[in-house]
Motif scaffolding. Structure first.
Motif, short mmCIF file in Angstrom:
data_model
loop_
_atom_site.label_atom_id
_atom_site.label_comp_id
_atom_site.label_asym_id
_atom_site.label_seq_id
_atom_site.Cartn_x
_atom_site.Cartn_y
_atom_site.Cartn_z
N LEU A 46 0.54 -1.06 -0.31
CA LEU A 46 -0.04 -0.43 -0.22
C LEU A 46 0.94 0.54 0.26
CD1 LEU A 46 -2.63 -1.13 2.93
CD2 LEU A 46 -2.82 -0.29 0.35
N ASN A 47 2.16 1.22 0.69
CA ASN A 47 2.92 2.21 0.97
C ASN A 47 3.26 2.29 -0.34
OD1 ASN A 47 2.39 2.81 4.11
ND2 ASN A 47 4.17 1.69 4.28
N MET A 48 4.37 1.48 -1.32
CA MET A 48 3.80 1.61 -2.98
C MET A 48 3.34 2.72 -3.84
SD MET A 48 5.43 -1.63 -5.33
CE MET A 48 4.05 -1.61 -5.71
N LEU A 49 2.55 1.35 -3.55
CA LEU A 49 1.36 2.45 -4.45
C LEU A 49 1.05 3.57 -3.81
CD1 LEU A 49 -1.10 -0.80 -4.13
CD2 LEU A 49 0.57 -0.25 -5.65
N GLY A 50 0.73 3.61 -2.74
CA GLY A 50 1.08 5.57 -2.70
C GLY A 50 2.06 6.61 -3.15
N ARG A 51 2.93 6.05 -2.61
CA ARG A 51 4.73 6.48 -3.36
C ARG A 51 4.80 7.09 -4.62
NH1 ARG A 51 6.97 3.33 -0.08
NH2 ARG A 51 7.56 2.07 -1.58
N LEU A 52 4.26 6.06 -5.87
CA LEU A 52 3.94 5.58 -6.89
C LEU A 52 2.94 6.85 -7.59
CD1 LEU A 52 3.96 2.17 -7.57
CD2 LEU A 52 5.87 3.43 -8.67
N GLU A 53 2.18 6.90 -6.79
CA GLU A 53 0.75 7.91 -6.74
C GLU A 53 1.58 9.27 -6.32
OE1 GLU A 53 -3.77 9.14 -6.38
OE2 GLU A 53 -2.96 8.02 -5.08
N ALA A 54 2.43 9.51 -5.67
CA ALA A 54 2.57 10.78 -4.87
C ALA A 54 4.11 11.38 -6.22
CB ALA A 54 3.23 10.86 -3.98
N GLU A 55 4.50 10.53 -6.77
CA GLU A 55 5.85 10.78 -7.58
C GLU A 55 5.01 10.43 -8.88
OE1 GLU A 55 8.42 7.57 -7.35
OE2 GLU A 55 9.01 7.88 -5.32
N ALA A 134 -10.22 -1.78 3.13
CA ALA A 134 -10.84 -0.48 2.16
C ALA A 134 -10.07 0.36 1.44
CB ALA A 134 -11.55 -0.20 3.19
N ALA A 135 -8.26 0.21 2.16
CA ALA A 135 -6.63 1.10 1.21
C ALA A 135 -7.05 0.43 -0.07
CB ALA A 135 -6.22 1.44 2.30
N PHE A 136 -6.84 -0.56 -0.06
CA PHE A 136 -6.57 -1.04 -2.20
C PHE A 136 -7.98 -0.79 -2.14
CE2 PHE A 136 -3.58 -4.42 0.18
CZ PHE A 136 -3.11 -4.34 -0.23
N ALA A 137 -9.14 -1.16 -1.79
CA ALA A 137 -10.06 -0.82 -2.72
C ALA A 137 -10.07 0.72 -3.31
CB ALA A 137 -11.80 -0.90 -1.98
N GLU A 138 -9.63 1.56 -1.98
CA GLU A 138 -9.41 3.05 -3.20
C GLU A 138 -8.95 3.15 -4.53
OE1 GLU A 138 -11.23 6.16 -2.15
OE2 GLU A 138 -12.06 4.61 -1.10
N PHE A 139 -7.27 2.40 -4.32
CA PHE A 139 -6.44 2.32 -5.59
C PHE A 139 -7.19 1.58 -6.77
CE2 PHE A 139 -3.38 2.92 -2.51
CZ PHE A 139 -2.19 4.11 -2.79
N GLN A 140 -8.35 0.67 -6.38
CA GLN A 140 -9.11 0.53 -7.65
C GLN A 140 -9.70 1.28 -8.44
OE1 GLN A 140 -10.36 -3.69 -8.98
NE2 GLN A 140 -11.94 -3.62 -7.41
N LYS A 141 -10.14 2.22 -7.89
CA LYS A 141 -10.97 3.10 -8.18
C LYS A 141 -10.74 4.04 -8.63
CE LYS A 141 -14.79 2.54 -3.66
NZ LYS A 141 -14.64 3.35 -3.28
N LYS A 142 -9.46 4.60 -8.15
CA LYS A 142 -8.75 5.33 -8.74
C LYS A 142 -8.36 5.20 -9.96
CE LYS A 142 -6.59 7.50 -4.28
NZ LYS A 142 -6.02 8.01 -4.39
#
Length: 531
Positions: A46-55, A134-142
């Motif tokens: 999850l942290n990796m996905l968030g980091r990639l999105e932020a970058e 729920a956090a994984f679900a949010e990345f899917q929605k994006k």
């Protein structure tokens, strides 16, 4: 011609009865295994996905998060126990920092690990509000992640080829669980253990799935070979699209010459939980406790004559980058050759399905490698894709009949029905036949009978887990697997006998329901014969 790379990470954990998680030794060890996966994979992912999105990194990543794992991670009791797990490891880190005061390298590693657990606790409680699903679900929605559907438990479908109701029940329960956890309907269906036998595609397609992924043997041993090989999708009966999993991936990652075997990576087979006296491991391990990993690992995979070769995280991270560059380059070259042999297609694709459990236990840095692959895929001419993006023209794809195959054993699931575990099949098959019969005999009951039938169906779904047979075959927590199987079969038999005699102990039923704490919304009619 476009070269597409599909990355799919498959997660899995065995079901643990939380009612006695802290009292039964086998369950404590398995619970620790679950929390190790949360700490080493799910939260870092999850942290990796968030980091990639932020970058602002453009990426697409597939995930398989099975219903049993979703149910456990959504369970407030499990969430509470995980925070306790982190607190104990943070406390152990303080002790380890003091114990290693005369060994600077080990002391620094102990500090790093302790700080990691403290950061994970903050992420879990504050960032993700204790709800990883729920956090994984949010990345899917994006649109950054595609989560595939799968069965309720990891049933090996070919073993139930003659019991279509059993396969339908597993697929339907998996779909219901997916909707509950992710609030959406999946396009892709992930076959447990890649277990395929002709006919199951009709059931999968009937529940609205567009595609699945098969083992390479299913494609390469057909009577009519795919004209574009394993690098382009085909369609099977009912026009279910089928992709082929990269057959070389496992060997490339964790084989004898795989990336994960590099000597700079952390040695996953050494942990202070197995090397120190128990009194030095409190509060993680207590007196008379079974031993299990604590997460404090100070050694790398250098098996030279030096007894203690300290792990260097920075070197391991650099090596993960190097290995990722090598991987994307080799995938690109492979797809280039595939493109030369393909006929009238716009793209070729490599579908890489990574087994998180198997990979993480041998190569703890593999998520660093995944992140580097995502960042460097474009440099090698690869386009990160979802499988669902390639099913639009499904009716124009070549139609074939895949061959029976599996990703388990040597390709046919023989380790799931061996001399060690074959005794399980006669019990679970009989229970399955009885459940199908009960669903027909009690088509619209209410009250206690419905509760009995519902809990019986849950116990049967659990007994159908192929992971139990695999654990017994591999002698990996075999006692836990046998105990869990027998508990489910005995519970189902009690349900069957109670319905037959028309008597039931309400106290017993309530106790069983509280122990299961799984799929409490189940409807036993999923085992009914489909008209």
């Amino acid at each position: 011609m476009e070269k597409k790379l599909v990355l799919i990470i498959k997660t899995y954990q065995d079901f643990i009865r939380t009612a006695d998680a802290n009292t039964v030794l086998h369950n404590r060890a398995r619970l620790n295994s679950l929390f190790d996966a949360v700490s080493d994979s799910y939260l870092p992912l999850l942290n990796m996905l968030g980091r990639l999105e932020a970058e602002n990194t453009v990426y697409k990543l597939g995930l398989v998060v099975p219903p049993v794992l979703c149910a456990m991670l959504e369970n407030p009791k499990i969430q509470e126990l995980y925070v306790e797990y982190l607190d104990k490891r943070i406390a152990l880190g303080k002790k380890e920092t003091t114990r290693n005061k005369n060994a600077p390298e080990a002391q620094q590693l102990a500090k790093n690990i302790s700080e990691k657990y403290a950061a994970l606790k903050k992420d879990f409680v504050e960032t993700y509000k204790s709800n990883i699903i729920a956090a994984f679900a949010e990345f899917q929605k994006k649109g950054l992640v595609e989560i595939l559907g799968t069965c309720a438990t990891d049933i090996f479908m070919p073993h139930y080829a003659g019991l279509e109701e059993a396969i339908s029940a597993q697929v339907e329960m998996g779909l219901q669980s997916y909707k509950k956890s992710f609030g959406d309907i999946p396009d892709g269906f992930f076959l447990p253990e890649f277990g395929y036998t002709p006919g199951i595609e009709k059931i999968i397609r009937a529940y609205g799935y567009s595609y699945t992924i098969l083992h390479a043997r299913s494609m390469l041993l057909t009577d009519e070979l795919p004209v574009n090989g394993i690098f382009y999708p085909v369609r099977i009966e009912t026009s279910l699209v089928s992709f082929t999993a990269d057959p070389e991936l496992e060997e490339a990652l964790t084989g004898e010459e795989g990336y994960g075997q590099n000597s700079v990576y952390r040695n996953e087979n050494r942990d202070i939980g197995f090397e120190l006296e128990l009194k030095k491991l409190t509060p993680v391990l207590e007196e008379n406790s079974v031993r299990f990993p604590t997460g404090y690992k100070y050694w790398k995979k250098d098996f030279s004559e030096e007894a203690d070769v300290s792990y260097e995280p920075e070197l391991a991270a650099q090596q993960a980058q190097t290995d990722a560059l090598d991987f994307v380059q080799k995938r690109s070259e492979c797809l280039e050759k595939a493109a030369e042999c393909s006929k009238d297609v716009e793209y070729v694709t490599s579908v890489c399905c990574i087994d998180d459990n198997a990979t993480r236990k041998q190569w703890s840095e593999y998520l660093l490698w995944v992140e580097a692959v995502i960042k460097n895929a474009g440099k090698a001419g690869l386009t990160l894709s979802f499988c669902r993006d390639m099913v639009e023209n499904q009716f124009n794809l070549q139609k074939i009949q895949p061959y029976y195959s599996s990703g388990a054993g040597e390709g046919y699931g023989e380790n799931l029905l061996s001399s060690k575990n074959c005794w399980m099949m006669r019990y679970v098959r009989k229970a399955t036949e009885r459940m199908i019969d009960l669903a027909e005999r009690f088509p619209s009951d209410t009250g206690l009978k419905t509760r009995l039938l519902n809990i019986g169906s849950v116990e049967l779904l659990l007994a159908q887990s192929s992971s139990l047979a695999k654990m017994i075959e591999e002698d990996d927590s075999a006692d836990f697997a046998e105990e869990r199987f027998k508990l489910s079969i005995n519970a189902f038999t009690s349900v069957f006998d109670s319905l037959g005699s028309n008597t039931v102990s309400t106290e017993w039923l309530t106790c069983l329901e509280s122990q299961d704490n799984l799929f409490d919304w189940v409807n036993y009619k999923i085992f009914s014969k489909k008209k």
